[in-house]
Design an enzyme around this catalytic site. Structure first.
Site, PDB file in Angstrom:
ATOM      1  N   CYS A  95       0.865  -1.181   0.000  1.00  0.00           N
ATOM      2  CA  CYS A  95       0.000   0.000   0.000  1.00  0.00           C
ATOM      3  C   CYS A  95       0.904   1.235   0.000  1.00  0.00           C
ATOM      4  O   CYS A  95       1.902   1.257   0.721  1.00  0.00           O
ATOM      5  CB  CYS A  95      -0.860  -0.016   1.260  1.00  0.00           C
ATOM      6  SG  CYS A  95      -1.938   1.419   1.435  1.00  0.00           S
ATOM      7  N   HIS A 137      -8.980  -3.905  -1.847  1.00  0.00           N
ATOM      8  CA  HIS A 137      -8.007  -3.132  -1.059  1.00  0.00           C
ATOM      9  C   HIS A 137      -8.399  -1.652  -1.050  1.00  0.00           C
ATOM     10  O   HIS A 137      -8.442  -1.005   0.013  1.00  0.00           O
ATOM     11  CB  HIS A 137      -6.601  -3.326  -1.657  1.00  0.00           C
ATOM     12  CG  HIS A 137      -5.530  -2.523  -0.995  1.00  0.00           C
ATOM     13  ND1 HIS A 137      -4.529  -3.089  -0.243  1.00  0.00           N
ATOM     14  CD2 HIS A 137      -5.302  -1.184  -0.972  1.00  0.00           C
ATOM     15  CE1 HIS A 137      -3.748  -2.125   0.222  1.00  0.00           C
ATOM     16  NE2 HIS A 137      -4.181  -0.957  -0.213  1.00  0.00           N
ATOM     17  N   GLU A 138      -8.706  -1.115  -2.233  1.00  0.00           N
ATOM     18  CA  GLU A 138      -9.074   0.304  -2.324  1.00  0.00           C
ATOM     19  C   GLU A 138     -10.429   0.560  -1.655  1.00  0.00           C
ATOM     20  O   GLU A 138     -10.623   1.577  -0.994  1.00  0.00           O
ATOM     21  CB  GLU A 138      -9.105   0.765  -3.788  1.00  0.00           C
ATOM     22  CG  GLU A 138      -7.760   0.669  -4.517  1.00  0.00           C
ATOM     23  CD  GLU A 138      -6.622   1.320  -3.767  1.00  0.00           C
ATOM     24  OE1 GLU A 138      -6.828   2.324  -3.074  1.00  0.00           O
ATOM     25  OE2 GLU A 138      -5.484   0.802  -3.867  1.00  0.00           O
ATOM     26  N   HIS A 141     -10.126   1.172   1.897  1.00  0.00           N
ATOM     27  CA  HIS A 141      -9.685   2.536   2.246  1.00  0.00           C
ATOM     28  C   HIS A 141     -10.889   3.462   2.421  1.00  0.00           C
ATOM     29  O   HIS A 141     -10.888   4.333   3.291  1.00  0.00           O
ATOM     30  CB  HIS A 141      -8.784   3.106   1.141  1.00  0.00           C
ATOM     31  CG  HIS A 141      -7.344   2.702   1.254  1.00  0.00           C
ATOM     32  ND1 HIS A 141      -6.574   2.963   2.368  1.00  0.00           N
ATOM     33  CD2 HIS A 141      -6.520   2.071   0.382  1.00  0.00           C
ATOM     34  CE1 HIS A 141      -5.343   2.501   2.178  1.00  0.00           C
ATOM     35  NE2 HIS A 141      -5.285   1.952   0.981  1.00  0.00           N
TER      36      HIS A 141
END
Ligand code: ZN
Length: 178
Positions: A95, A137-138, A141
């Site tokens: 990341c 993953h994004e 966030h």
């Protein structure tokens, strides 16, 4: 414009991002451009708006794996994971907010995602493998989650010291431009 990337330990990374609606809709183009510039300069494959301090539901992806003939480039606005299925796969992740490190994260192999692109056209598509992983993953966030929260105890222990160094900003970060 290339923007500074927030690093692990910054409380803003734990904020939940808001949907982009109303007047904000016409103002996201500059932000999208900045995000691509920032991500590419840092050699990343994905970047969420919150990582440059903007808590809006938006991420960009540009990932290429020549060997696998895998190419993905896109702007994802107000994304929603509609469903996840298949085997949980363990794979190392990195990341831009956790520079120089990688940790093993388990995620479902397939997702169905709904989102808007930069022209405000709505899409619904299924992703699997590497594409599904980057998106998840994004997507995390946008919920204020950094991948380190998914690590098991052993991994977390192994990464504890380097994570502390990032937190106190003693880690050398090649893209920690001002
Ligand atoms: Zn990330």
């Amino acid at each position: 414009m290339v923007r500074p990337i927030l690093l692990y330990g910054d409380p803003i990374l734990n904020e939940v991002s808001s949907e982009i609606t109303g007047q904000l809709k016409s103002g996201v183009y500059v932000l999208i451009d900045d995000m691509f510039q920032t991500m590419l300069k840092a050699n990343g494959v994905g970047l969420s708006a919150i990582q440059i301090g903007v808590p809006l539901k938006l991420f960009v992806i540009e990932a290429h794996m020549e060997a696998e003939d895998f190419h993905m480039r896109g702007v994802f606005i107000n994304p929603k994971i509609l469903r996840e299925w298949g085997e949980d796969v363990k794979h190392p992740e990195g990341c831009l907010s956790v520079p120089g490190l990688a940790g093993m994260v388990e995620r479902p192999d397939n997702i169905e995602l709904e989102w808007y692109d930069e022209k405000w056209e709505k899409h619904t598509e299924e992703f699997s493998g590497y594409g599904a992983r980057i998106i998840q993953h994004e997507y995390d966030h946008l919920q204020g989650i950094v991948y380190t929260e998914h690590l098991d105890k052993l991994w977390l222990k192994a990464m504890q010291r380097p994570l502390e160094l990032i937190e106190v900003r003693e880690m050398e970060v090649p893209y920690l431009w001002k």
